[in-house]
Design an enzyme around this catalytic site. Structure first.
Site, PDB file in Angstrom:
ATOM      1  N   CYS A   1       0.901  -1.138  -0.089  1.00 53.21           N
ATOM      2  CA  CYS A   1      -0.015  -0.132   0.010  1.00 53.21           C
ATOM      3  C   CYS A   1       0.877   1.148  -0.144  1.00 53.21           C
ATOM      4  CB  CYS A   1      -0.884   0.117   1.228  1.00 53.21           C
ATOM      5  SG  CYS A   1      -1.973  -1.409   1.219  1.00 53.21           S
TER       6      CYS A   1
ATOM      7  N   HIS B   1      -3.562   7.156   2.293  1.00 55.28           N
ATOM      8  CA  HIS B   1      -3.982   5.613   1.848  1.00 55.28           C
ATOM      9  C   HIS B   1      -5.456   5.508   2.331  1.00 55.28           C
ATOM     10  CE1 HIS B   1      -3.883   1.697   0.596  1.00 55.28           C
ATOM     11  NE2 HIS B   1      -3.711   1.029   1.897  1.00 55.28           N
TER      12      HIS B   1
ATOM     13  N   ASN C   1     -10.148  -0.498  -0.842  1.00 50.61           N
ATOM     14  CA  ASN C   1      -8.657  -0.305  -0.644  1.00 50.61           C
ATOM     15  C   ASN C   1      -8.020  -0.944  -1.975  1.00 50.61           C
ATOM     16  OD1 ASN C   1      -5.940  -0.421  -0.021  1.00 50.61           O
ATOM     17  ND2 ASN C   1      -6.087  -1.742   1.554  1.00 50.61           N
TER      18      ASN C   1
HETATM   19  O1  UT7 Z   1      -4.013  -1.407   3.441  1.00 51.31           O
HETATM   20  C1  UT7 Z   1      -2.832  -2.335   4.142  1.00 51.31           C
HETATM   21  C2  UT7 Z   1      -2.909  -2.190   5.596  1.00 51.31           C
HETATM   22  N1  UT7 Z   1      -4.203  -2.649   6.117  1.00 51.31           N
HETATM   23  C3  UT7 Z   1      -4.944  -1.865   7.022  1.00 51.31           C
HETATM   24  O2  UT7 Z   1      -4.695  -0.849   7.199  1.00 51.31           O
HETATM   25  C4  UT7 Z   1      -6.202  -2.738   7.555  1.00 51.31           C
HETATM   26  C5  UT7 Z   1      -6.022  -2.509   8.950  1.00 51.31           C
HETATM   27  N2  UT7 Z   1      -7.065  -3.375   9.787  1.00 51.31           N
HETATM   28  C6  UT7 Z   1      -8.402  -2.862   9.612  1.00 51.31           C
HETATM   29  O3  UT7 Z   1      -8.835  -1.974   9.082  1.00 51.31           O
HETATM   30  C7  UT7 Z   1      -9.376  -3.541  10.613  1.00 51.31           C
HETATM   31  O4  UT7 Z   1      -8.454  -4.592  11.535  1.00 51.31           O
HETATM   32  C8  UT7 Z   1     -10.289  -4.569   9.659  1.00 51.31           C
HETATM   33  C9  UT7 Z   1     -11.212  -3.607   9.029  1.00 51.31           C
HETATM   34  C10 UT7 Z   1      -9.787  -5.210   8.984  1.00 51.31           C
HETATM   35  C11 UT7 Z   1     -11.216  -5.237  10.786  1.00 51.31           C
HETATM   36  O5  UT7 Z   1     -11.829  -4.373  11.828  1.00 51.31           O
HETATM   37  P1  UT7 Z   1     -11.667  -4.630  13.236  1.00 51.31           P
HETATM   38  O6  UT7 Z   1     -12.694  -3.579  13.878  1.00 51.31           O
HETATM   39  O7  UT7 Z   1     -10.185  -4.723  13.662  1.00 51.31           O
HETATM   40  O8  UT7 Z   1     -12.568  -5.933  13.389  1.00 51.31           O
HETATM   41  P2  UT7 Z   1     -11.880  -7.473  13.860  1.00 51.31           P
HETATM   42  O9  UT7 Z   1     -10.915  -8.044  12.791  1.00 51.31           O
HETATM   43  O10 UT7 Z   1     -11.708  -7.037  15.384  1.00 51.31           O
HETATM   44  O11 UT7 Z   1     -13.024  -8.459  13.830  1.00 51.31           O
HETATM   45  C12 UT7 Z   1     -14.241  -7.924  15.080  1.00 51.31           C
HETATM   46  C13 UT7 Z   1     -15.219  -8.959  14.671  1.00 51.31           C
HETATM   47  C14 UT7 Z   1     -15.063 -10.389  14.772  1.00 51.31           C
HETATM   48  O12 UT7 Z   1     -15.925 -11.227  15.111  1.00 51.31           O
HETATM   49  P3  UT7 Z   1     -15.919 -11.534  16.873  1.00 51.31           P
HETATM   50  O13 UT7 Z   1     -14.689 -12.344  17.154  1.00 51.31           O
HETATM   51  O14 UT7 Z   1     -15.916 -10.202  17.442  1.00 51.31           O
HETATM   52  O15 UT7 Z   1     -17.102 -12.231  16.935  1.00 51.31           O
HETATM   53  C15 UT7 Z   1     -14.702 -10.939  13.180  1.00 51.31           C
HETATM   54  O16 UT7 Z   1     -14.636 -12.216  13.153  1.00 51.31           O
HETATM   55  O17 UT7 Z   1     -15.785  -8.944  13.324  1.00 51.31           O
HETATM   56  C16 UT7 Z   1     -16.002  -9.968  12.661  1.00 51.31           C
HETATM   57  N3  UT7 Z   1     -15.613 -10.053  11.311  1.00 51.31           N
HETATM   58  C17 UT7 Z   1     -16.782  -9.716  10.334  1.00 51.31           C
HETATM   59  N4  UT7 Z   1     -18.172  -9.399  10.840  1.00 51.31           N
HETATM   60  C18 UT7 Z   1     -18.929  -9.146   9.542  1.00 51.31           C
HETATM   61  C19 UT7 Z   1     -14.640  -9.786  10.501  1.00 51.31           C
HETATM   62  N5  UT7 Z   1     -14.719  -9.564   9.287  1.00 51.31           N
HETATM   63  C20 UT7 Z   1     -16.177  -9.453   9.287  1.00 51.31           C
HETATM   64  C21 UT7 Z   1     -17.200  -9.094   8.072  1.00 51.31           C
HETATM   65  N6  UT7 Z   1     -18.377  -9.168   8.329  1.00 51.31           N
HETATM   66  N7  UT7 Z   1     -16.619  -9.005   6.633  1.00 51.31           N
END
Ligand code: UT7
Length: 333
Positions: free
Chosen positions: A113, A254, A284
């Site tokens: 990225c 980004h 993204n």
């Molecule tokens: O571009 C390169 C660099 N990348 C980034 O900068 C991305 C950085 N990370 C992020 O933007 C975020 O961490 C994400 C958007 C990827 C995820 O958001 P989050 O708030 O960190 O969510 P999480 O991974 O902690 O997941 C929270 C919950 C989980 O469920 P439980 O364990 O709380 O029951 C996940 O399983 O959300 C669940 N989950 C989803 N639910 C519905 C994960 N993906 C999804 C989804 N739909 N697509």
């Protein structure tokens, strides 16, 4: 007087087909609400056929037309991407052929990225050294080619798209890349990578069966590192150039997550109207986000000569950075 390199033309391209969050609702366990609130994304574009350079080509052609030059006038082509058409030859060689830029040499640059940010500094230095007169610089990715559409943690985040800028000597030394901070921390590898396909784990039946050729991400550690990394360098580049939020015309970050963008803007003390955001439309696009953002801003007549633009990124590696860019190109409108 020593000339700086400046962006003298720019354009972007995304594939025509749009996939909104409801499209994913029908395929995996997710909701429009989750995607919007956690990321800011509403829709993205995918091209399930063709190659990354098919996305880059129209943007490059628009840039040539905008500047009124031909492909043969190009000295060097640099493509920032993690989705090259092939492992080799370079996608820059493929684009050179497609464009008919027969006088250009070039190479691909891999910084995920942060690819466009690393490449903008590299290309500017090449032009400023006098080694080349102009560089066609592309940031583009066809993320659909490395997404596991059964993995809800990653597939909803990305889109296909890219942009292209022409860099050439400007008219003075007071416009262009005024300062930059580029960073890398290889300890980030286990949190964001493609498990197989390279020399460590070449493709086998097993790697394919195990779906190891797709983007793997541990979202939370990447999120934390991105918030800190992007905010730190964006703030530092402003302060060390004796600028305040009032002096900055635009933050062009980004587009990985609206919450990361907001954290960066807050750290700089920037109001929302100075932050370029189009993640809702494109998701993204990895190396594509920043040239797409710059091109949209320029098309909308929102970039004027003398504007200070802070360009910032964070991505796999980890790689991250910020550029203080003083805009040179006059608005179209
Ligand atoms: O571009 C390169 C660099 N990348 C980034 O900068 C991305 C950085 N990370 C992020 O933007 C975020 O961490 C994400 C958007 C990827 C995820 O958001 P989050 O708030 O960190 O969510 P999480 O991974 O902690 O997941 C929270 C919950 C989980 O469920 P439980 O364990 O709380 O029951 C996940 O399983 O959300 C669940 N989950 C989803 N639910 C519905 C994960 N993906 C999804 C989804 N739909 N697509």
């Amino acid at each position: 007087m020593k000339m700086k390199a400046v962006i003298s033309a720019l354009a972007f391209n995304v594939p025509p087909d749009v996939y909104d969050n409801h499209w994913f609702e029908q395929r995996i366990e997710t909701t429009d609400e989750w995607i919007k609130t956690r990321t800011g994304i509403t829709e993205r574009h995918f091209a399930f056929e063709g190659a990354m350079t098919d996305i880059a080509l129209p943007a490059a052609q628009k840039v040539l037309a905008q500047r009124g030059i031909t492909a043969e006038d190009i000295d060097c082509i640099i493509i920032a991407t993690v989705t090259p058409d092939r492992v080799f030859p370079s996608s820059s060689a493929i684009l050179q052929r497609k464009l008919g830029a027969k006088n250009a040499w070039g190479f691909d640059l891999s910084a995920a990225c942060s690819g466009f940010v690393f490449a903008l500094v590299t290309a500017s230095k090449l032009v400023e050294s006098g080694a080349v007169r102009n560089v066609l610089l592309v940031g583009a990715d066809k993320m659909s080619s490395i997404l596991n559409f059964e993995d809800r943690a990653t597939c909803v985040l990305f889109g296909d798209g890219g942009g292209c800028v022409l860099l050439e000597p400007g008219t003075d030394d007071d416009h262009g890349v005024m300062d930059f901070i580029l960073k890398m921390d290889g300890n980030g590898e286990p949190n964001l990578y493609q498990k197989a396909g390279g020399s460590l784990h070449p493709p086998t039946l097993e790697t394919v069966t195990n779906k190891e050729h797709y983007v793997f991400q541990e979202g939370q550690p990447v999120f934390k590192a991105a918030v800190k990394g992007m905010a730190d360098v964006s703030y530092e580049i402003m302060v060390r150039n004796n600028l305040t939020a009032d002096d900055i015309a635009w933050l062009v970050p980004h587009q990985a997550n609206l919450r990361i963008i907001d954290a960066t803007a807050n750290r700089m003390g920037l109001s929302k109207d100075k932050v370029m955001i189009n993640i809702q439309k494109f998701g993204n696009t990895t190396a594509g986000t920043i040239p797409i953002c710059l091109s949209e801003l320029y098309e909308q007549g929102k970039l004027k000569r003398g504007d200070y633009v802070v360009i910032a990124s964070f991505g796999a590696g980890y790689t991250w950075g910020a550029i203080l860019y003083k805009w040179w190109l006059e608005p179209t409108a």
